[in-house]
Design an enzyme around this catalytic site. Structure first.
Site, PDB file in Angstrom:
ATOM      1  N   LYS A 175       0.607  -1.217   0.366  1.00 55.76           N
ATOM      2  CA  LYS A 175      -0.268   0.172  -0.085  1.00 55.76           C
ATOM      3  C   LYS A 175       1.084   1.344   0.018  1.00 55.76           C
ATOM      4  O   LYS A 175       2.011   1.364   0.738  1.00 55.76           O
ATOM      5  CB  LYS A 175      -0.985  -0.061   1.422  1.00 55.76           C
ATOM      6  CG  LYS A 175      -1.432  -1.272   0.898  1.00 55.76           C
ATOM      7  CD  LYS A 175      -2.724  -1.166   2.817  1.00 55.76           C
ATOM      8  CE  LYS A 175      -1.986  -1.255   3.954  1.00 55.76           C
ATOM      9  NZ  LYS A 175      -3.402  -2.187   4.858  1.00 55.76           N
ATOM     10  N   THR A 206      -8.560   9.289   8.612  1.00 56.70           N
ATOM     11  CA  THR A 206      -7.922   7.964   8.141  1.00 56.70           C
ATOM     12  C   THR A 206      -8.026   6.959   9.678  1.00 56.70           C
ATOM     13  O   THR A 206      -7.575   5.968   8.827  1.00 56.70           O
ATOM     14  CB  THR A 206      -6.843   8.234   7.687  1.00 56.70           C
ATOM     15  OG1 THR A 206      -5.237   8.607   8.319  1.00 56.70           O
ATOM     16  CG2 THR A 206      -6.924   9.238   6.667  1.00 56.70           C
ATOM     17  N   GLY A 208      -8.487   3.605  10.746  1.00 61.36           N
ATOM     18  CA  GLY A 208      -8.923   2.037  10.581  1.00 61.36           C
ATOM     19  C   GLY A 208      -9.247   1.609   8.640  1.00 61.36           C
ATOM     20  O   GLY A 208      -9.853   1.251   8.239  1.00 61.36           O
ATOM     21  N   THR A 209      -8.312   2.737   8.274  1.00 63.56           N
ATOM     22  CA  THR A 209      -8.684   2.181   6.659  1.00 63.56           C
ATOM     23  C   THR A 209      -7.627   0.893   6.176  1.00 63.56           C
ATOM     24  O   THR A 209      -7.729   0.374   5.467  1.00 63.56           O
ATOM     25  CB  THR A 209      -6.939   3.241   5.977  1.00 63.56           C
ATOM     26  OG1 THR A 209      -6.396   3.607   6.460  1.00 63.56           O
ATOM     27  CG2 THR A 209      -8.094   4.698   6.041  1.00 63.56           C
ATOM     28  N   GLY A 210      -6.284   1.128   6.927  1.00 63.39           N
ATOM     29  CA  GLY A 210      -5.632  -0.693   6.582  1.00 63.39           C
ATOM     30  C   GLY A 210      -6.904  -1.933   7.079  1.00 63.39           C
ATOM     31  O   GLY A 210      -6.919  -2.424   6.641  1.00 63.39           O
ATOM     32  N   CYS A 211      -7.412  -1.486   8.430  1.00 65.16           N
ATOM     33  CA  CYS A 211      -8.794  -2.684   8.683  1.00 65.16           C
ATOM     34  C   CYS A 211      -9.505  -2.209   7.441  1.00 65.16           C
ATOM     35  O   CYS A 211     -10.270  -3.440   7.186  1.00 65.16           O
ATOM     36  CB  CYS A 211      -9.645  -2.146  10.196  1.00 65.16           C
ATOM     37  SG  CYS A 211      -8.165  -1.892  11.584  1.00 65.16           S
TER      38      CYS A 211
END
Length: 263
Positions: A175, A206, A208-211
């Site tokens: 990412k 932003t 929690g974007t990865g989750c």
């Protein structure tokens, strides 16, 4: 037609923006029945984490057993796991149950840059969990740790993703971030690479974007989408959740996971 199912194995975020809570919202809004096995309870909000209470390896194993022996998941997403014994239990159970469509989000580094996993836990993650993954979704800092390479360009992203993928025998979605590529992500598989050129959203919230991205990928895999399409649709969902411009809390707030429900 049977409703497809997905299991999230991750930590709980009491403020609802990341972790298990974000995963369950994301999976539900992406059309699958969501289940959970919680690795740790956290006391946290948009300004930071004030406490972590890790579950025992035995109890984590019991949670995973309870899911697999009753409602077998069509996909599994793995998020925050903070210790080697917990990672070992997860890897062992996934192998025992012949789990498939496994998305590993290797949560190693906080937004502040602080390392969240001890060295022995990173080693266990690499040797036991990543080889089971359909796809791993590291951010740039995590990809640097997994590959042992510095990433400062798109060429570096490609090299690091290939190193991780060949070393641990899984597809890798590296990412992008502020340092490289903005919202552009790179998928490496043994068949080649694919860039996902993303739209940079001017939204400071932003958390929690990865989750959210990894859970959306898992939900799409559960529905039978090919990996490339699963990632593409997950990116579209994440972009929409950011564009909704939800503004909650006093720090970096959560995304609007339910924007799709309001059109």
């Amino acid at each position: 037609m049977r409703l497809k199912t997905a299991l999230s194995i991750a930590g709980s975020d009491s403020s609802g923006g990341a972790g298990i809570q974000a995963d369950l919202k994301t999976m539900t809004c992406n059309g699958v029945f969501a289940m959970s096995a919680i690795t740790a309870l956290t006391a946290q909000n948009t300004t930071g984490v004030t406490g972590i209470y890790e579950v025992s390896p035995d109890f984590l194993g019991q949670q995973i057993d309870a899911v697999f022996t009753d409602i077998y998941p069509d996909a599994v997403k793995i998020g925050m796991v903070s210790s080697a014994p917990l990672i070992h239990v997860i890897a062992q159970r996934l192998a025992d149950y012949d789990a498939h469509n496994i998305v590993v989000d290797p949560v190693m580094v906080a937004t502040s840059g602080a390392k969240l996993l001890a060295d022995d836990a990173i080693e266990t993650l690499c040797t036991e969990l990543l080889p089971l993954a359909t796809v791993a979704t590291p951010n740039l800092a995590e990809a640097e740790i997994l590959s042992g390479q510095t990433i400062e360009s798109e060429a570096d992203m490609r090299s690091a993703a290939e190193t991780i993928g060949r070393r641990y025998h899984c597809a890798v979605l590296c990412k992008g971030g502020h340092k490289v590529g903005g919202a552009d992500d790179l998928l490496w598989t043994p068949q080649g690479i694919r860039w996902y050129r993303g739209e940079r959203i001017d939204n400071p919230n932003t958390h929690g974007t990865g989750c959210t991205l990894s859970s959306a990928i898992a939900a799409n895999l559960a529905k039978g989408l090919a990996l490339e399409e699963a990632i593409g649709q997950a990116k579209e969902y994440l972009t929409g959740a950011l564009k909704a411009m939800l503004d909650l809390g006093h720090g970096s707030g959560p995304l609007d996971h339910g924007y799709v429900l309001r059109g």
